[in-house]
Design a protein around this motif. Structure first.
Motif, PDB file in Angstrom:
ATOM      1  N   ARG A  12      -2.397 -12.472  14.800  1.00  9.02           N
ATOM      2  CA  ARG A  12      -3.207 -11.253  14.707  1.00  9.02           C
ATOM      3  C   ARG A  12      -3.275 -10.773  13.260  1.00  9.02           C
ATOM      4  O   ARG A  12      -2.381 -11.047  12.471  1.00  9.02           O
ATOM      5  CB  ARG A  12      -2.618 -10.165  15.603  1.00  9.02           C
ATOM      6  N   THR A  13      -4.334 -10.055  12.922  1.00  4.39           N
ATOM      7  CA  THR A  13      -4.451  -9.457  11.598  1.00  4.39           C
ATOM      8  C   THR A  13      -3.957  -8.019  11.657  1.00  4.39           C
ATOM      9  O   THR A  13      -4.292  -7.276  12.586  1.00  4.39           O
ATOM     10  CB  THR A  13      -5.908  -9.481  11.083  1.00  4.39           C
ATOM     11  N   VAL A  14      -3.159  -7.652  10.674  1.00  2.00           N
ATOM     12  CA  VAL A  14      -2.490  -6.349  10.663  1.00  2.00           C
ATOM     13  C   VAL A  14      -2.772  -5.639   9.346  1.00  2.00           C
ATOM     14  O   VAL A  14      -2.640  -6.236   8.276  1.00  2.00           O
ATOM     15  CB  VAL A  14      -0.955  -6.529  10.823  1.00  2.00           C
ATOM     16  N   LEU A  15      -3.138  -4.371   9.435  1.00  4.96           N
ATOM     17  CA  LEU A  15      -3.256  -3.495   8.270  1.00  4.96           C
ATOM     18  C   LEU A  15      -2.178  -2.437   8.376  1.00  4.96           C
ATOM     19  O   LEU A  15      -2.068  -1.752   9.393  1.00  4.96           O
ATOM     20  CB  LEU A  15      -4.632  -2.815   8.226  1.00  4.96           C
ATOM     21  N   VAL A  16      -1.382  -2.303   7.325  1.00  7.09           N
ATOM     22  CA  VAL A  16      -0.418  -1.204   7.215  1.00  7.09           C
ATOM     23  C   VAL A  16      -0.933  -0.327   6.087  1.00  7.09           C
ATOM     24  O   VAL A  16      -1.153  -0.803   4.972  1.00  7.09           O
ATOM     25  CB  VAL A  16       1.009  -1.710   6.920  1.00  7.09           C
ATOM     26  N   ARG A  17      -1.133   0.962   6.381  1.00  4.65           N
ATOM     27  CA  ARG A  17      -1.737   1.841   5.389  1.00  4.65           C
ATOM     28  C   ARG A  17      -1.028   3.190   5.316  1.00  4.65           C
ATOM     29  O   ARG A  17      -0.417   3.645   6.288  1.00  4.65           O
ATOM     30  CB  ARG A  17      -3.219   2.051   5.692  1.00  4.65           C
ATOM     31  N   CYS A  18      -1.128   3.772   4.125  1.00  4.13           N
ATOM     32  CA  CYS A  18      -0.638   5.132   3.902  1.00  4.13           C
ATOM     33  C   CYS A  18      -1.742   5.876   3.145  1.00  4.13           C
ATOM     34  O   CYS A  18      -2.918   5.610   3.399  1.00  4.13           O
ATOM     35  CB  CYS A  18       0.709   5.119   3.183  1.00  4.13           C
ATOM     36  N   HIS A  19      -1.426   6.764   2.262  1.00  4.97           N
ATOM     37  CA  HIS A  19      -2.460   7.510   1.548  1.00  4.97           C
ATOM     38  C   HIS A  19      -3.220   6.615   0.572  1.00  4.97           C
ATOM     39  O   HIS A  19      -4.421   6.413   0.688  1.00  4.97           O
ATOM     40  CB  HIS A  19      -1.861   8.716   0.811  1.00  4.97           C
ATOM     41  N   SER A  20      -2.516   6.069  -0.408  1.00  2.00           N
ATOM     42  CA  SER A  20      -3.156   5.253  -1.440  1.00  2.00           C
ATOM     43  C   SER A  20      -2.772   3.785  -1.378  1.00  2.00           C
ATOM     44  O   SER A  20      -3.266   2.983  -2.167  1.00  2.00           O
ATOM     45  CB  SER A  20      -2.808   5.797  -2.831  1.00  2.00           C
ATOM     46  N   GLY A  21      -1.869   3.443  -0.473  1.00  2.00           N
ATOM     47  CA  GLY A  21      -1.490   2.044  -0.333  1.00  2.00           C
ATOM     48  C   GLY A  21      -0.475   1.577  -1.354  1.00  2.00           C
ATOM     49  O   GLY A  21      -0.585   0.465  -1.871  1.00  2.00           O
ATOM     50  N   HIS A  22       0.528   2.408  -1.622  1.00  2.69           N
ATOM     51  CA  HIS A  22       1.556   2.034  -2.595  1.00  2.69           C
ATOM     52  C   HIS A  22       2.959   1.984  -1.991  1.00  2.69           C
ATOM     53  O   HIS A  22       3.580   0.931  -1.988  1.00  2.69           O
ATOM     54  CB  HIS A  22       1.577   3.015  -3.775  1.00  2.69           C
ATOM     55  N   ASN A  23       3.465   3.105  -1.537  1.00  3.52           N
ATOM     56  CA  ASN A  23       4.881   3.195  -1.197  1.00  3.52           C
ATOM     57  C   ASN A  23       5.202   3.046   0.287  1.00  3.52           C
ATOM     58  O   ASN A  23       5.916   2.132   0.674  1.00  3.52           O
ATOM     59  CB  ASN A  23       5.472   4.499  -1.734  1.00  3.52           C
ATOM     60  N   ARG A  24       4.720   3.955   1.100  1.00  3.03           N
ATOM     61  CA  ARG A  24       5.068   3.893   2.523  1.00  3.03           C
ATOM     62  C   ARG A  24       4.583   2.597   3.150  1.00  3.03           C
ATOM     63  O   ARG A  24       5.331   1.931   3.873  1.00  3.03           O
ATOM     64  CB  ARG A  24       4.506   5.113   3.255  1.00  3.03           C
ATOM     65  N   SER A  25       3.343   2.229   2.879  1.00  5.58           N
ATOM     66  CA  SER A  25       2.837   0.953   3.406  1.00  5.58           C
ATOM     67  C   SER A  25       3.618  -0.206   2.795  1.00  5.58           C
ATOM     68  O   SER A  25       3.913  -1.187   3.470  1.00  5.58           O
ATOM     69  CB  SER A  25       1.336   0.808   3.142  1.00  5.58           C
ATOM     70  N   GLY A  26       3.986  -0.093   1.534  1.00  7.65           N
ATOM     71  CA  GLY A  26       4.774  -1.140   0.873  1.00  7.65           C
ATOM     72  C   GLY A  26       6.134  -1.326   1.508  1.00  7.65           C
ATOM     73  O   GLY A  26       6.627  -2.451   1.618  1.00  7.65           O
ATOM     74  N   LEU A  27       6.757  -0.243   1.927  1.00 11.75           N
ATOM     75  CA  LEU A  27       8.064  -0.324   2.578  1.00 11.75           C
ATOM     76  C   LEU A  27       7.969  -1.123   3.875  1.00 11.75           C
ATOM     77  O   LEU A  27       8.765  -2.038   4.124  1.00 11.75           O
ATOM     78  CB  LEU A  27       8.612   1.083   2.841  1.00 11.75           C
ATOM     79  N   VAL A  28       6.981  -0.819   4.700  1.00 12.53           N
ATOM     80  CA  VAL A  28       6.825  -1.525   5.972  1.00 12.53           C
ATOM     81  C   VAL A  28       6.419  -2.979   5.737  1.00 12.53           C
ATOM     82  O   VAL A  28       6.968  -3.899   6.359  1.00 12.53           O
ATOM     83  CB  VAL A  28       5.816  -0.794   6.895  1.00 12.53           C
ATOM     84  N   ILE A  29       5.492  -3.199   4.818  1.00  8.71           N
ATOM     85  CA  ILE A  29       5.056  -4.576   4.511  1.00  8.71           C
ATOM     86  C   ILE A  29       6.229  -5.385   3.969  1.00  8.71           C
ATOM     87  O   ILE A  29       6.441  -6.536   4.373  1.00  8.71           O
ATOM     88  CB  ILE A  29       3.885  -4.569   3.509  1.00  8.71           C
ATOM     89  N   ALA A  30       7.007  -4.817   3.054  1.00  9.60           N
ATOM     90  CA  ALA A  30       8.147  -5.548   2.487  1.00  9.60           C
ATOM     91  C   ALA A  30       9.154  -5.914   3.565  1.00  9.60           C
ATOM     92  O   ALA A  30       9.660  -7.044   3.597  1.00  9.60           O
ATOM     93  CB  ALA A  30       8.815  -4.726   1.380  1.00  9.60           C
TER      94      ALA A  30
END
Length: 169
Positions: free
Chosen positions: A99-117
């Motif tokens: 499946r294709t997954v998008l993890v997003r927050c406000h600008s796509g730096h920190n919160r989304s980065g934490l989950v992606i990492a």
């Protein structure tokens, strides 16, 4: 609840970046070629969207699975760290399932980065390699929240246990 830093970096010049096949990172806003901030509206291009910040009118399409867990762009409670672990596991399972997954927050730096990492770590990357890949594929400014970087290098389970010490009397 406050969910982002006042001094956050500007949005990236694209709404979303593919970090590895099937795993995308982004924000609710992006910067166009004129420097104008534009909404990033998810439609049906992803099978799963995980939002760590929400704003009405940004999608995704109603047929798309959408998980919302608002998180601050700062120190997390034990419960919030547990939520990050669960969201990362959900994203990892979805990617492994094709499946294709998008993890997003406000600008796509920190919160989304934490989950992606954390998802990348679950997929076999070392923490430093996961952080480096995110900075290469999304932005050198990604994961600039030192606390989040410390959570990842120590391990989210350790961060969870240490954060839980604050609740003991």
């Amino acid at each position: 609840m406050k969910t982002r830093q006042k001094d956050r970096d500007a949005p990236e010049p694209e709404p979303w970046s593919e970090i590895r096949p099937g795993l995308w990172m982004g924000g609710h806003f992006w910067t166009d070629h004129t420097g104008g901030v534009r909404p990033a509206v998810a439609g049906d291009e992803f099978d799963l969207v995980i939002s760590l910040f929400t704003r009405g009118g940004h999608g995704p399409h109603p047929a798309v699975q959408h998980l919302i867990t608002e998180l601050p762009d700062g120190p997390l409670t034990a419960g919030q760290i547990l939520a990050v672990q669960e969201l990362a596991s959900t994203a990892t399972h979805a990617v492994r399932g094709g499946r294709t997954v998008l993890v997003r927050c406000h600008s796509g730096h920190n919160r989304s980065g934490l989950v992606i990492a954390q998802s990348l770590i679950e997929l076999g990357h070392a923490p430093d390699a996961a952080i480096g890949l995110i900075r290469q594929k999304r932005s050198p400014r990604a994961l600039n929240n030192e606390t989040f970087e410390q959570y990842l290098t120590a391990g989210l389970q350790v961060a969870y246990l240490l954060s839980g010490l604050d609740t003991l009397d």
